[in-house]
Design a protein around this motif. Structure first.
Motif, short mmCIF file in Angstrom:
data_model
loop_
_atom_site.label_atom_id
_atom_site.label_comp_id
_atom_site.label_asym_id
_atom_site.label_seq_id
_atom_site.Cartn_x
_atom_site.Cartn_y
_atom_site.Cartn_z
N ASP A 84 -26.32 -20.74 -10.36
CA ASP A 84 -25.57 -19.50 -10.58
C ASP A 84 -25.04 -18.93 -9.27
N THR A 85 -24.88 -19.80 -8.25
CA THR A 85 -24.42 -19.32 -6.94
C THR A 85 -23.12 -20.01 -6.54
N THR A 86 -22.41 -19.32 -5.69
CA THR A 86 -21.18 -19.88 -5.10
C THR A 86 -21.05 -19.31 -3.69
N GLU A 87 -19.93 -19.56 -3.06
CA GLU A 87 -19.69 -18.97 -1.74
C GLU A 87 -18.24 -18.56 -1.64
N GLY A 88 -17.96 -17.67 -0.70
CA GLY A 88 -16.62 -17.11 -0.55
C GLY A 88 -15.78 -17.87 0.45
N HIS A 89 -15.13 -17.13 1.34
CA HIS A 89 -14.17 -17.71 2.28
C HIS A 89 -14.87 -18.62 3.29
N ARG A 90 -14.21 -19.69 3.66
CA ARG A 90 -14.81 -20.66 4.59
C ARG A 90 -15.16 -20.01 5.92
N PHE A 91 -14.30 -19.13 6.44
CA PHE A 91 -14.50 -18.55 7.77
C PHE A 91 -14.99 -17.10 7.73
N HIS A 145 -19.13 -29.96 -3.93
CA HIS A 145 -20.33 -29.41 -3.29
C HIS A 145 -21.27 -28.70 -4.25
N SER A 146 -20.74 -28.00 -5.25
CA SER A 146 -21.63 -27.26 -6.14
C SER A 146 -20.99 -27.05 -7.50
N ILE A 147 -21.87 -26.85 -8.50
CA ILE A 147 -21.43 -26.57 -9.86
C ILE A 147 -22.09 -25.26 -10.30
N LEU A 148 -21.28 -24.27 -10.59
CA LEU A 148 -21.77 -23.02 -11.15
C LEU A 148 -21.49 -23.06 -12.64
N CYS A 149 -22.53 -22.87 -13.46
CA CYS A 149 -22.35 -22.89 -14.91
C CYS A 149 -23.38 -21.97 -15.54
#
Length: 741
Positions: A179-186, A153-157
């Motif tokens: 430079d973004t990501t996400e945490g827990h699915r729920f 889904h995404s590449i943070l680098c």
């Protein structure tokens, strides 16, 4: 020097693949960067169910400028040769330098490769890593060509230094880096930006993601054991399950549930296996009763009811699973109480291997061989026979069909239910052991006999059909079986001449081949010629008689020469495995080879005692010096025998001795040769080495004072025959010619 942070965010990665994938990401990226000239101070890989992360510290901001000097063609060489060199070096004619060499004037080019920014190199290396990642299994999704274990889904680098952070620009099939990501699915709050690894790890934890797998495992184990301890219980340790469960959750929430009373009477191993395999539950044991009474499950989220709904659902599913297990257990116990004959009968129709017959035929071979081993293990042959014939009965049971990993263990329960003795029941479980280098070795005589017979039958069978391990391939686990035989023999201090038992079992396998293939082939070949003259019945009768009287007899004579060759090859395989086993215990390979070269090398116990004593002796000053004396004596003697065309093996006479050291050596050999020989015959190798040590000083003194190849031919021959006594005395202990040094 900047730091680098990479995260590859995807759908859930199978737990069994995560740790290896994190290592692969680390290795491929760091190797690629170093190859391109970017060194670094440290690198750490992480994994969760939905992400692979790599954090690197102290990365060079750019690769260094590289200067390379390249030698070209001679001055005056054809223009085409010079032009080709210029194209390859990427320089012009004016950049070439002429230098004098021993072979004349030669063109040289100095090639300068300027350094490149870290971001540019990182982008190239990461794209190559992603496109060629070594997943055991991967998939494509949507319309893209990229393959990943699950949709990526995404590449943070990002690169971070004292001035801030910057995104490494990268686009793979429309998936741009950021430079973004996400945490827990729920429980997560959506995507968020990060500026470096510490910021990234902290924000993930605030968003209910524990990045470090070891931290997740420690949290699970601490919470589970504390819950159990509070109720006077203990969690059954299972490191493999703990590693797997920690790879299934990003925010572990530990819950403990009850097992219904209906199932508490099941064997604890059945409960443990069923819960582990189907539900990934930990078993909780009551140390006072040794029963499994509760279970631990690990949820991936916190809930308002503190996991009550999750626990209720798990208990409902567990009830159904354990109902199946109870049904299998009750059916199996009913069969076992009747003697389990129907299981044994059914094994007559189960193929072990298409060239080795059925499980039933194999059991009979094992039982026969196990009975023959009764004297080796000092046990009752009748009891061993019962144990061998029942040992694999549980392969037909419903419980083992559902849970193959319980084979043997269930056999112990069923043997007890059938009324067999404790020795027979133990053999049903223990005859598979040892399964690996750290597995316990059976010590009960009946178990040892059945285990040896089982493994020897497996080895001789696959040797008989020429299905031996090749390279790294060992589909029938024959290396493990051979190590099992070695450990059974050594750890139980057994005297087992392998040659004889392997020959016997090979003949049994060949007899099976004769019955099923050779006899059938004889019938097929001869029937077509006989039917026309004698009718069908007459043809069959004449062909069978001819096979028995002629072809089969000839074939059996052939076996008498082929079987020993196969047996020797198998013994060589045992020796190879033994060398690996003993090297792990600190014995040198050349010492082992020196003992393998001696008679009786099919008796592994004897071989190891000899090798251990020799290794200890050679580690002393006496042993080291005696070895040098032996090698000197052997070299002089071998050269003289080759030159003279005779063997100097007898006739050394004290009356021809001229030097005192020569006479002292005669005296020492006279005093110790007999003792060394007697010690070897008595298998007292320590005493034999002591006798050898006594020869060290006289041999040293002899070579110090005496010239063997004297001008006096009588004296020379006498001294060569004396060297022969040295050689024979040393070779009686081991073939020291194979020892290095």
């Amino acid at each position: 020097m900047p730091d680098l942070l990479i995260e590859l965010f995807s759908e859930e990665i199978p737990a069994r693949m995560q740790a290896r994938a994190a290592e692969d990401l680390k290795k491929r990226v760091t190797d690629g960067l170093v190859t391109a000239g970017l060194t670094y101070a440290g690198a750490h890989g992480f994994s969760t169910p939905r992400r692979l992360t790599l954090a690197m510290e102290g990365l060079l901001a750019e690769s260094p400028t590289v200067r390379e000097e390249r030698k070209g063609p001679k001055v005056g060489a054809p223009d085409k040769a010079i032009e080709g060199f210029l194209r390859g070096a990427g320089v012009s004619r004016e950049d070439l330098e002429e230098r004098e060499t021993p072979k004349g004037a030669v063109y040289f080019a100095t090639i300068e490769k300027p350094g490149r920014p870290a971001a540019e190199i990182v982008a190239e290396v990461l794209e190559d890593t992603i496109r060629n990642f070594p997943w055991p299994k991967s998939m494509r999704w949507g319309s893209g060509a990229l393959r990943w274990v699950r949709p990526l889904h995404s590449i943070l680098c990002i690169l971070t230094d004292e001035t801030g952070h910057s995104v490494v620009p990268l686009d793979i099939d429309g998936l741009a880096s950021g430079d973004t990501t996400e945490g827990h699915r729920f429980m997560g709050a959506g995507r968020f930006a990060v500026s470096g690894f510490e910021d990234y790890e902290a924000k993930l934890k605030r968003d209910h993601v524990v990045l470090n797998a070891a931290e997740r495992a420690e949290h699970i184990w601490n919470d589970a054991t504390n819950m159990a301890f509070a109720q006077g219980l203990e969690v059954v340790e299972d490191k493999g399950l703990l590693a797997e469960v920690s790879g299934l959750v990003e925010w572990p929430v530990v819950l403990m549930g009850d097992i219904a009373d209906d199932f508490l009477g099941l064997p604890p191993e059945v409960l443990q296996t069923s819960m582990k395999e189907h539900q990934k539950f930990f078993s909780v044991r009551n140390p006072r009763t040794d029963r499994i009474e509760k279970f631990i499950t690990v949820a991936n989220r916190e809930t308002k009811d503190n996991g009550a709904t999750i626990l209720a659902g798990n208990q409902k599913v567990l009830f159904a699973r354990l109902s199946d297990a109870k049904f299998f257990w009750e059916n199996d116990i009913r069969v076992a109480k009747t003697g389990a004959q129907e299981w044994l009968d059914s094994l007559e129709n189960v193929t072990f291997h298409n060239k080795l017959g059925t499980q039933g035929a194999r059991i009979e071979r094992i039982a026969t061989l196990a009975g023959e081993l009764a004297g080796v293990v000092d046990a009752d042959a009748a009891v061993i026979g019962k144990a061998a014939r029942f040992a694999k009965a549980d392969l037909s049971s419903e419980m083992v069909y559902e849970f193959p990993e319980l084979q043997g263990l269930m056999g112990r329960y069923y043997a007890a239910a059938a009324g067999f003795s404790a020795d027979v029941a133990a053999a049903a479980e223990e005859h598979y052991s040892p399964l690996g280098p750290s597995d316990d070795v059976p010590s009960a005589p009946v178990s040892v006999a059945v285990s040896l017979a089982d493994k020897l039958d497996t080895l001789t069978g696959f040797w008989a059909i020429d299905e031996k391990p090749t390279g790294s391939k060992d589909p029938y686990a024959l290396r493990r079986a051979a190590l099992g035989v070695i450990r059974l023999v050594l750890e139980n201090d057994l005297r087992l001449p392998l040659d004889g038992y392997c020959d016997t079992q090979l003949l049994r396998h060949e007899a099976h081949q004769t019955d099923n293939e050779k006899m059938g082939q004889v019938l097929l070949d001869d029937l077509s010629e006989e039917i026309a003259d004698h009718g069908v019945l007459g043809a069959v009768a004449r062909t069978v008689k001819g096979a028995i009287d002629g072809d089969l007899t000839e074939y059996m004579l052939e076996l008498e020469t082929r079987v020993p060759d196969t047996s020797r090859d198998l013994l060589g395989f045992f020796h190879d495995r033994l060398k690996v086993y003993l090297r792990d215990q600190g014995l040198r390979h050349d010492v082992i080879d020196a003992c393998i070269a001696m008679p009786g090398n099919d008796d592994l116990n004897l071989l190891v005692k000899r090798a251990t004593a020799l290794g200890t002796f050679l580690g002393t000053e006496d042993g080291e010096n005696l070895l040098q004396g032996f090698k000197r004596a052997n070299n002089i003697l071998t050269q003289a025998e080759e030159k003279d065309g005779v063997e100097y093996s007898f006739g050394a006479d004290l009356k021809y001795a001229e030097d005192d050291s020569e006479k002292a050596l005669f005296a020492a050999l006279d005093a110790h040769e007999g003792a060394i020989t007697s010690a070897i015959e008595a298998e007292d190798f320590a005493a034999a080495m002591g006798g050898m040590a006594a020869l060290r000083a006289p041999i040293d003194a002899f070579f110090e004072a005496v010239q063997v190849n004297s001008n006096n031919e009588v004296v020379r021959r006498n001294r060569l025959n004396l060297l022969s006594r040295i050689r024979n005395a040393c070779l009686g202990v081991a073939d020291l010619r194979k020892v290095e040094g």
